[in-house]
Design a protein around this motif. Sequence first.
Motif, PDB file in Angstrom:
ATOM      1  N   MET A  76       0.810  -1.213   0.000  1.00  0.00           N
ATOM      2  CA  MET A  76       0.000   0.000   0.000  1.00  0.00           C
ATOM      3  C   MET A  76       0.849   1.271   0.000  1.00  0.00           C
ATOM      4  O   MET A  76       0.541   2.205  -0.753  1.00  0.00           O
ATOM      5  CB  MET A  76      -0.976  -0.011   1.171  1.00  0.00           C
ATOM      6  N   PRO A  77       1.921   1.378   0.802  1.00  0.00           N
ATOM      7  CA  PRO A  77       2.759   2.575   0.690  1.00  0.00           C
ATOM      8  C   PRO A  77       3.333   2.768  -0.707  1.00  0.00           C
ATOM      9  O   PRO A  77       3.466   3.908  -1.179  1.00  0.00           O
ATOM     10  CB  PRO A  77       3.869   2.321   1.727  1.00  0.00           C
ATOM     11  N   GLU A  78       3.662   1.677  -1.370  1.00  0.00           N
ATOM     12  CA  GLU A  78       4.196   1.783  -2.730  1.00  0.00           C
ATOM     13  C   GLU A  78       3.128   2.251  -3.715  1.00  0.00           C
ATOM     14  O   GLU A  78       3.427   3.016  -4.648  1.00  0.00           O
ATOM     15  CB  GLU A  78       4.781   0.440  -3.162  1.00  0.00           C
ATOM     16  N   VAL A  79       1.892   1.810  -3.525  1.00  0.00           N
ATOM     17  CA  VAL A  79       0.796   2.285  -4.372  1.00  0.00           C
ATOM     18  C   VAL A  79       0.603   3.784  -4.181  1.00  0.00           C
ATOM     19  O   VAL A  79       0.452   4.547  -5.149  1.00  0.00           O
ATOM     20  CB  VAL A  79      -0.515   1.541  -4.049  1.00  0.00           C
ATOM     21  N   ILE A  80       0.620   4.227  -2.928  1.00  0.00           N
ATOM     22  CA  ILE A  80       0.438   5.651  -2.626  1.00  0.00           C
ATOM     23  C   ILE A  80       1.543   6.476  -3.276  1.00  0.00           C
ATOM     24  O   ILE A  80       1.281   7.523  -3.886  1.00  0.00           O
ATOM     25  CB  ILE A  80       0.405   5.855  -1.103  1.00  0.00           C
ATOM     26  N   ASP A  81       2.785   6.011  -3.172  1.00  0.00           N
ATOM     27  CA  ASP A  81       3.902   6.727  -3.795  1.00  0.00           C
ATOM     28  C   ASP A  81       3.755   6.758  -5.307  1.00  0.00           C
ATOM     29  O   ASP A  81       4.026   7.790  -5.956  1.00  0.00           O
ATOM     30  CB  ASP A  81       5.236   6.073  -3.423  1.00  0.00           C
ATOM     31  N   PHE A  82       3.340   5.644  -5.887  1.00  0.00           N
ATOM     32  CA  PHE A  82       3.182   5.557  -7.339  1.00  0.00           C
ATOM     33  C   PHE A  82       2.168   6.584  -7.834  1.00  0.00           C
ATOM     34  O   PHE A  82       2.421   7.323  -8.796  1.00  0.00           O
ATOM     35  CB  PHE A  82       2.736   4.145  -7.718  1.00  0.00           C
ATOM     36  N   LEU A  83       1.031   6.669  -7.166  1.00  0.00           N
ATOM     37  CA  LEU A  83       0.002   7.608  -7.599  1.00  0.00           C
ATOM     38  C   LEU A  83       0.405   9.052  -7.315  1.00  0.00           C
ATOM     39  O   LEU A  83       0.107   9.956  -8.100  1.00  0.00           O
ATOM     40  CB  LEU A  83      -1.325   7.269  -6.917  1.00  0.00           C
TER      41      LEU A  83
END
Length: 416
Positions: A76-83
Motif C-alpha cells: 500500500m505505501p508503494e501504491v500511494i507513492d506511485f500515484l
Amino acid sequence: MSSVTTVIVGAGHAGLAMSRCLAERAIDHVLLERGEIAHTWRTERWDSLRLLTPNWQSRLPGFCYDGDDPDGYRTMPEVIDFLGNYAKSISAPVRTHTTVTSVRSDGAGYLVRTDRGEWRCRTLVLASGACNVARLPDFAVRVPPSVAMLTAQSYRNPAQVADGGVLVAGASASGTQIAQELQRAGRQVTLSVGEHIRAPRVYRGKDLEWWMDAAGVLDERYDEVDDIRRARRVPSLQLAGTQDRTTLDLNALVDLGVRLIGRLAGITEDGKAQFAGSLRNMCALSDLKMARLLDLIDEWARANGLDATVGPPDRLPPTRVEDNPPLGLDLTGGAIRTIIWATGYRPDYSWLELPVLDRKGYVRHDGGVAEHPGMYLMGMQFLRRRKSALIDGAGDDARDLSDHLAAYLRQRSNNV
C-alpha cells in the motif's frame, strides 16, 4: 465562486488518468479530493495488503512501472507513492482536503459545492470510486452485542481482533486474504462462502494476469457481453499478491485449518446465524468457471504458437468440502468473538442532487456516459472494459470518455 470547464471528483488513479487525458486535449479542469491523493489507499486498506496485479500492469496514460521487480506486487505505501508521483509528473491540478457536499444542475452545466467554496463547470467527471461504503446485509443489526464487527474496509491487522473464533463473511479476494492472515495469527477462522471465482496465481509459468492481458480477456468491452449488469456484479478473483506467488484458494485455507461454511443467509432475533446449504454447489460452480477461463487461455496459447514456450496445461484439484457443513451457528455461545464482513462495497453519491441514480444508488450510464448531459463516470467495475476497475484499465477508459467529453463541448459550442 470559481469556474472551470470540467470538475473531476476524486484524485485516485481513475481521476488522475482522466486529468492527463483532458490536459492532452487542452480542456481546463480541476480535481477535488476529500483527503490526500490516493485517499482510499491511505485510509481504507489493511496493513499487509498488496495489489492483486503485478507491477508491470500499473500502466497509466504517460506513466508506467520502471523498477527492477516487474513481476512483484506493490504494498500500500508503494501504491500511494506511485500515484503521488504520477500526479506530480502530469502536474495534476488537484485541490486536496476539499470535500464535495453537493452537485446540482445550473442550466448551463453544474454547480459543485464543497467545504472550501463553489465551482461552476460545463462538464463533470465522477471518479470518487466504487468502494466508498462497506456493504452489509440488513440482518447484520441482529449480531449479538457480545460479537465485535469489522469490515474489510475497517480491518487493519490481527491485533484488532479479539482472541477466539472469527467468522469471515465473503470468500472473494478480501475475505480469503483476511481469513488466511487471521488463521496464521492464531485465531480459529470460519469462512462463510458465497459466490466466488477460484483462480491460480501462476498458470503455465506465467502470472494469470499476464495471460488475461495477452489473450484480450481484460479488454472485453461492455457492449460485447450478453448481460452487462450481471458482469458488473461478478466478484473479484481469489488472487493474492504474495512475494512467493502462491495460489490462495479454499483448499489452501482448509490446509491451514480454516473451516468452510455456506453463505451467511440470515441471523435470527435470538442471535442464531443461518447458512445456505449450497456450499458444495458454489464451489463446484467456481471450479467450472476457473476451468473455462483456463481453457480459453489454452486455446489462445495454441492459436498464437506459445504451447512450446510455456509450461504444460494443468489444473488445480477440485475444491474440498466436508460432507455436511453446519447450517446454523449460535453467535451467543462464545465460539465466535468477531465477524468480519467481506461482503463488498457500494459507492456513495449522497451529495449528488441529480436524477441519475437507480434504485440501488448507482449512476445510470452507458459505458461511463451518464444519463445527464455532460456527466461522466470513471473507475467502476466493467465500466467500458473488463479491466475498468484496475489501475491498468483507467487509461483506456479515460481516453474514450475524454474524447466523448471533448465532442460534447464542441457540439455545445456549435449550438450556441
